[in-house]
Design a protein around this motif. Structure first.
Motif, PDB file in Angstrom:
ATOM      1  N   LEU A 161      35.985  32.419  36.300  1.00  0.00           N
ATOM      2  CA  LEU A 161      36.841  33.198  37.188  1.00  0.00           C
ATOM      3  C   LEU A 161      36.941  34.649  36.718  1.00  0.00           C
ATOM      4  CD1 LEU A 161      38.808  33.187  39.614  1.00  0.00           C
ATOM      5  CD2 LEU A 161      40.630  32.605  37.998  1.00  0.00           C
ATOM      6  N   LEU A 162      37.107  34.840  35.422  1.00  0.00           N
ATOM      7  CA  LEU A 162      37.206  36.194  34.877  1.00  0.00           C
ATOM      8  C   LEU A 162      35.913  36.970  35.066  1.00  0.00           C
ATOM      9  CD1 LEU A 162      39.139  35.672  31.517  1.00  0.00           C
ATOM     10  CD2 LEU A 162      40.041  36.337  33.728  1.00  0.00           C
ATOM     11  N   GLN A 163      34.788  36.305  34.821  1.00  0.00           N
ATOM     12  CA  GLN A 163      33.499  36.994  34.954  1.00  0.00           C
ATOM     13  C   GLN A 163      33.232  37.398  36.398  1.00  0.00           C
ATOM     14  OE1 GLN A 163      32.294  37.689  31.973  1.00  0.00           O
ATOM     15  NE2 GLN A 163      33.856  36.307  31.162  1.00  0.00           N
ATOM     16  N   VAL A 164      33.636  36.562  37.336  1.00  0.00           N
ATOM     17  CA  VAL A 164      33.447  36.893  38.754  1.00  0.00           C
ATOM     18  C   VAL A 164      34.262  38.124  39.127  1.00  0.00           C
ATOM     19  CG1 VAL A 164      33.861  36.117  41.116  1.00  0.00           C
ATOM     20  CG2 VAL A 164      32.850  34.554  39.456  1.00  0.00           C
ATOM     21  N   PHE A 165      35.522  38.147  38.720  1.00  0.00           N
ATOM     22  CA  PHE A 165      36.358  39.318  38.993  1.00  0.00           C
ATOM     23  C   PHE A 165      35.781  40.564  38.320  1.00  0.00           C
ATOM     24  CE2 PHE A 165      40.006  36.585  40.271  1.00  0.00           C
ATOM     25  CZ  PHE A 165      40.360  37.275  41.415  1.00  0.00           C
ATOM     26  N   SER A 166      35.390  40.435  37.071  1.00  0.00           N
ATOM     27  CA  SER A 166      34.863  41.582  36.336  1.00  0.00           C
ATOM     28  C   SER A 166      33.606  42.129  37.005  1.00  0.00           C
ATOM     29  CB  SER A 166      34.578  41.184  34.887  1.00  0.00           C
ATOM     30  OG  SER A 166      34.065  42.274  34.147  1.00  0.00           O
ATOM     31  N   TRP A 167      32.707  41.240  37.409  1.00  0.00           N
ATOM     32  CA  TRP A 167      31.466  41.688  38.036  1.00  0.00           C
ATOM     33  C   TRP A 167      31.743  42.334  39.397  1.00  0.00           C
ATOM     34  CZ3 TRP A 167      26.992  43.579  37.915  1.00  0.00           C
ATOM     35  CH2 TRP A 167      26.163  43.562  39.033  1.00  0.00           C
ATOM     36  N   LEU A 168      32.644  41.758  40.173  1.00  0.00           N
ATOM     37  CA  LEU A 168      32.969  42.338  41.473  1.00  0.00           C
ATOM     38  C   LEU A 168      33.530  43.742  41.315  1.00  0.00           C
ATOM     39  CD1 LEU A 168      34.558  39.287  43.343  1.00  0.00           C
ATOM     40  CD2 LEU A 168      32.332  40.341  43.761  1.00  0.00           C
ATOM     41  N   TRP A 169      34.353  43.952  40.303  1.00  0.00           N
ATOM     42  CA  TRP A 169      34.944  45.276  40.090  1.00  0.00           C
ATOM     43  C   TRP A 169      33.912  46.263  39.561  1.00  0.00           C
ATOM     44  CZ3 TRP A 169      39.857  43.060  37.289  1.00  0.00           C
ATOM     45  CH2 TRP A 169      40.655  42.415  38.245  1.00  0.00           C
ATOM     46  N   TYR A 170      32.896  45.779  38.856  1.00  0.00           N
ATOM     47  CA  TYR A 170      31.835  46.647  38.370  1.00  0.00           C
ATOM     48  C   TYR A 170      30.804  46.966  39.448  1.00  0.00           C
ATOM     49  CZ  TYR A 170      32.503  47.212  33.323  1.00  0.00           C
ATOM     50  OH  TYR A 170      32.946  47.599  32.087  1.00  0.00           O
ATOM     51  N   SER A 171      30.563  46.033  40.357  1.00  0.00           N
ATOM     52  CA  SER A 171      29.436  46.149  41.288  1.00  0.00           C
ATOM     53  C   SER A 171      29.512  47.375  42.184  1.00  0.00           C
ATOM     54  CB  SER A 171      29.348  44.886  42.157  1.00  0.00           C
ATOM     55  OG  SER A 171      30.555  44.700  42.890  1.00  0.00           O
ATOM     56  N   ASP A 172      30.726  47.868  42.454  1.00  0.00           N
ATOM     57  CA  ASP A 172      30.877  49.023  43.334  1.00  0.00           C
ATOM     58  C   ASP A 172      30.798  50.364  42.609  1.00  0.00           C
ATOM     59  OD1 ASP A 172      31.196  47.363  45.528  1.00  0.00           O
ATOM     60  OD2 ASP A 172      33.357  47.210  45.267  1.00  0.00           O
ATOM     61  N   VAL A 173      30.782  50.338  41.278  1.00  0.00           N
ATOM     62  CA  VAL A 173      30.857  51.601  40.525  1.00  0.00           C
ATOM     63  C   VAL A 173      29.768  51.694  39.461  1.00  0.00           C
ATOM     64  CG1 VAL A 173      33.329  51.918  40.923  1.00  0.00           C
ATOM     65  CG2 VAL A 173      32.567  50.576  38.959  1.00  0.00           C
ATOM     66  N   LEU A 174      28.659  51.013  39.653  1.00  0.00           N
ATOM     67  CA  LEU A 174      27.614  51.021  38.631  1.00  0.00           C
ATOM     68  C   LEU A 174      27.027  52.407  38.414  1.00  0.00           C
ATOM     69  CD1 LEU A 174      25.695  47.705  39.413  1.00  0.00           C
ATOM     70  CD2 LEU A 174      27.342  48.156  37.593  1.00  0.00           C
TER      71      LEU A 174
END
Length: 405
Positions: free
Chosen positions: A60-73
């Motif tokens: 669950l944490l990794q999914v949230f973290s990746w979603l928050w990163y995916s828009d600002v790479l």
């Protein structure tokens, strides 16, 4: 447009950042040690539950973290993030369940530069944004892993009917760690207020204490119920959790960028609400929290009543856990916690109307002083439309509006 201002970190703040990383790594080691202990003792049922909690929370944490990163790479600031992104390793890092460690590395880098007074590297906006996402992840982890794991440990103690002093101390420390995570999130929210309204020691202690007093009865009631009716705890969780998710949906939350991923956030909110209150909407927050605590109080009493009914004829359990003593004590803690919560929100909690919370014109305007001040319209003509804020700046402002409403 206001310019970003440098981020200054004191020695105390820097040590707290390093301590947070150390405690996170220590928690991982303790989880592994606990799993090994269950395996060596032949407690395969408890081991399966523990592994499910650990893996479920981590994913669950990794999914949230990746979603928050995916828009600002393409907008990453720290050297650690840029290096990993340059080698296209951010996704593999999250697949390997190392996303939180990766975020901690970025926060430690910013804190190190700030502590060494090399303030030209990062603005305070960048520091607050990274710290907010990290604290949000840690808050989700607290109620997806730490609180359920504490419930499991207390249920084992209750099932065995033997409470040793060292075990009781460990349990209390675990509950205090959960309350401390909530205080850390609170401090993160206070960072968006002017300096004179930061979280002091008195308000920090009161905030910690009332959360601790409300968490102990809730977790204990769930654990006692689990110890006598282990098969029914799943039905209880699913039924209550689904109602809480629908409650989050009814408040029209707007935290994630994608409306479909918003349901993941609502699911996480329902998980948090299963143990503790989190304000996720600005309208009528006082009334909603009252309704929540009344419902959770009644649910806790029902769980304790069923536990009492099941063990009242089992003399072995009464040697350590007498329901006629335990239940009044837990209810007393709950009522006292509610009283401290009322005191905190009456005298110690800063309140800001929605009109007092600035709407930043650009993401980089999102700083500490953009959290609370009166907006006066002296222009004879209407102001031109501004670009909507997105990403972490949207998330931080959304939670700040909800938190201080």
């Amino acid at each position: 447009m206001e310019e970003d201002f440098p981020f200054h970190s004191t020695l105390f703040d820097y040590l707290l950042t390093l301590l947070g990383l150390f405690l996170y790594l220590l928690d991982v080691c303790l989880d592994i040690w606990t799993a090994v202990s269950f395996y060596q003792d032949g407690a395969y049922g408890y081991l399966a539950v523990l592994i499910f909690l650990l893996l479920g929370s981590s994913v669950l944490l990794q999914v949230f973290s990746w979603l928050w990163y995916s828009d600002v790479l393409d907008k990453l600031e720290t050297g650690v993030e840029k290096c990993v992104n340059r080698h296209r390793l951010i996704k593999p890092v999250h697949v390997l369940q190392l996303g939180v460690c990766f975020r901690y590395a970025g926060v430690v880098e910013i804190s190190t530069y700030s502590f060494l007074r090399q303030t030209d590297h990062f603005s305070e906006n960048v520091a607050l944004s990274l710290n907010f996402d990290l604290q949000m992840l840690r808050l989700i982890e607290t109620f997806s892993e730490s609180a359920p794991q504490l419930t499991l440990m207390i249920s084992i103690i209750a099932h065995r009917g033997n409470l040793e002093l060292i075990t009781g101390i460990k349990t209390l420390v675990s509950a205090a760690a959960i309350a401390s995570s909530i205080v850390a999130y609170h401090r993160c929210m206070r960072a968006f207020l002017p300096e004179q309204r930061q979280l002091g020691w008195t308000s920090s202690f009161v905030y910690f204490l009332w959360n601790l007093l409300l968490i102990i009865p809730r977790v204990t009631a769930l654990a006692f119920f689990f110890s006598v009716l282990p098969c029914y705890i799943i039905a209880h969780f699913l039924s209550v959790w689904m109602l809480l998710v629908l409650g989050a949906w009814s408040q029209k939350t707007d935290f994630m960028e994608n409306q479909y991923w918003e349901w993941l956030y609502r699911a996480a909110v329902g998980l948090i609400w299963y143990f503790s209150w989190l304000n996720v909407a600005k309208e009528r927050s006082k009334e909603k929290s009252i309704v929540y605590y009344v419902i959770m109080g009644l649910d806790t009493m029902v769980l304790l009543g069923l536990w009492c009914w099941m063990v009242v004829d089992q003399a072995g359990c009464l040697n350590t856990f007498d329901p006629y003593i335990v239940i009044p004590v837990l209810l007393g803690l709950y009522i006292f916690g509610i009283g401290l919560r009322m005191i905190y929100y009456r005298w110690l909690h800063p309140k800001c109307l929605e009109s007092e919370i600035a709407e930043p014109h650009k993401p980089e305007d999102m700083g500490r002083e953009a959290a609370c001040y009166m907006v006066e319209d002296t222009s004879p003509e209407p102001a031109p439309p501004t670009q909507p804020i997105t990403g972490v700046h949207k998330r931080t402002r959304t939670m700040a509006v909800n938190f201080f409403s």
